[in-house]
Scaffold this active site. Structure first.
Site, PDB file in Angstrom:
ATOM      1  N   VAL A  45      45.601  34.290  26.656  1.00  0.00           N
ATOM      2  CA  VAL A  45      44.521  33.337  26.977  1.00  0.00           C
ATOM      3  C   VAL A  45      43.864  33.735  28.302  1.00  0.00           C
ATOM      4  CG1 VAL A  45      43.978  30.922  27.468  1.00  0.00           C
ATOM      5  CG2 VAL A  45      45.652  31.473  25.684  1.00  0.00           C
ATOM      6  N   CYS A  46      44.692  34.069  29.288  1.00  0.00           N
ATOM      7  CA  CYS A  46      44.162  34.468  30.603  1.00  0.00           C
ATOM      8  C   CYS A  46      43.262  35.694  30.475  1.00  0.00           C
ATOM      9  CB  CYS A  46      45.301  34.780  31.562  1.00  0.00           C
ATOM     10  SG  CYS A  46      46.421  33.414  31.826  1.00  0.00           S
ATOM     11  N   THR A  47      43.632  36.602  29.601  1.00  0.00           N
ATOM     12  CA  THR A  47      42.824  37.815  29.412  1.00  0.00           C
ATOM     13  C   THR A  47      41.415  37.439  28.958  1.00  0.00           C
ATOM     14  OG1 THR A  47      44.789  39.095  28.894  1.00  0.00           O
ATOM     15  CG2 THR A  47      42.693  39.996  28.120  1.00  0.00           C
TER      16      THR A  47
END
Ligand code: BEZ
Length: 211
Positions: A45-47
Site C-alpha cells: 500500500v505504501c508503495t
C-alpha cells in the site's frame, strides 16, 4: 510527548532523510508542508501511496507545498525502496523520506499508536501552514491507502479560507461556491465578495469562489 492540536506550531526537528539531513522548519522555509507517515518500507500500500504523491508533485508545487514522508526504516532501506517505487509506479520520487529509526519524529508527532501496532507508524497526515502551524491532522489505519485528491482538496480549502472570511461546504472542490463566514454581516457581503451572493438562510450565505 504532548498532544498535538490544530493551531499548534508543528514541532521542529532535525532528521536524516533520503535526501540528506534536514531541519524541518528551515527546510519548510516559507512553504506550506505535508508531513505523512507510513508503516514500513517495501510494503504494497505504501508503495502505491508514495508513487501517487510523486505523480502529484506539480500539484503540490503550484500550491507552494513541500511534501515529506516518514517511516521508521533507515536511509539505505529507503534508497532501495525508492528505486522500486520509481520502477513499479512509473514515476520519480522527488521528495525526502525521513529515516526515523530512533522514532524521534514519530514520537514527537504521535505517529505510533500502540493499540494498533507497537512499533510501526500509522498513516498520519499533517498539513502545516506557511506560519508553521498545524492546519489539519488525519490518521488512517495501515490497511487503508490515503486519498491524495482529498489532501489536495483540503489544501485548496485551507489556502482559500486562510486569508478570506470564507469557509467551504461539504464535498467542496476548487471552483465551487463557498460559504460566507458567520462573522460577516449580510449587508457587508457585496463589498467583500463582489462576484455576488445568495442568502439561503440568515446563517447560510454562499458566494462564488473568488479569483
Ligand atoms: C502496506 O503498506 O501495504 C501495509 C503496511 C502495513 C500493514 C498493512 C499494509
Amino acid at each position: 510527548m504532548a498532544v498535538l492540536r490544530l493551531g499548534d506550531v508543528a514541532p521542529d526537528f532535525t532528521a536524516q532523510t533520503s535526501q540528506g539531513e534536514i531541519n524541518f522548519h528551515e527546510w519548510l522555509g516559507d512553504s506550506w508542508g505535508v508531513l505523512f507517515s507510513h508503516p514500513a518500507d517495501y510494503t504494497p500500500v505504501c508503495t502505491t501511496e508514495l508513487g501517487t504523491v510523486a505523480k502529484y508533485s506539480d500539484e503540490f508545487t503550484k500550491r507552494n507545498v513541500k511534501v515529506v514522508a516518514l517511516s521508521v526504516d533507515g536511509v539505505d532501506s529507503h534508497m532501495g525502496w525508492i528505486a522500486d517505487i520509481n520502477e513499479t509506479q512509473d514515476t520519480e520520487v522527488n521528495f525526502p523520506i525521513i529515516a526515523d529509526e530512533d522514532r524521534k519524529v514519530s514520537d514527537l508527532y504521535d505517529m505510533i499508536h500502540p493499540n494498533a501496532d507497537n512499533t510501526l507508524t500509522v498513516r498520519s497526515v499533517f498539513i502545516i501552514g506557511s506560519d508553521k502551524k498545524i492546519k489539519l491532522i488525519i490518521v488512517y489505519p495501515a490497511s487503508t491507502g490515503r486519498n491524495f485528491d482529498e489532501i489536495i482538496r483540503v489544501i485548496d480549502s485551507l489556502q482559500l479560507t486562510a486569508y478570506r472570511k470564507l469557509a467551504t461546504p461539504a464535498n467542496w472542490k476548487h471552483g465551487d461556491d463557498c460559504v460566507v463566514s458567520p462573522a460577516v454581516k449580510t449587508e457587508d457581503i457585496p463589498e467583500l465578495f463582489p462576484k455576488g451572493h445568495k442568502v439561503i438562510k440568515p446563517y447560510l450565505r454562499t458566494t462564488p469562489m473568488p479569483d
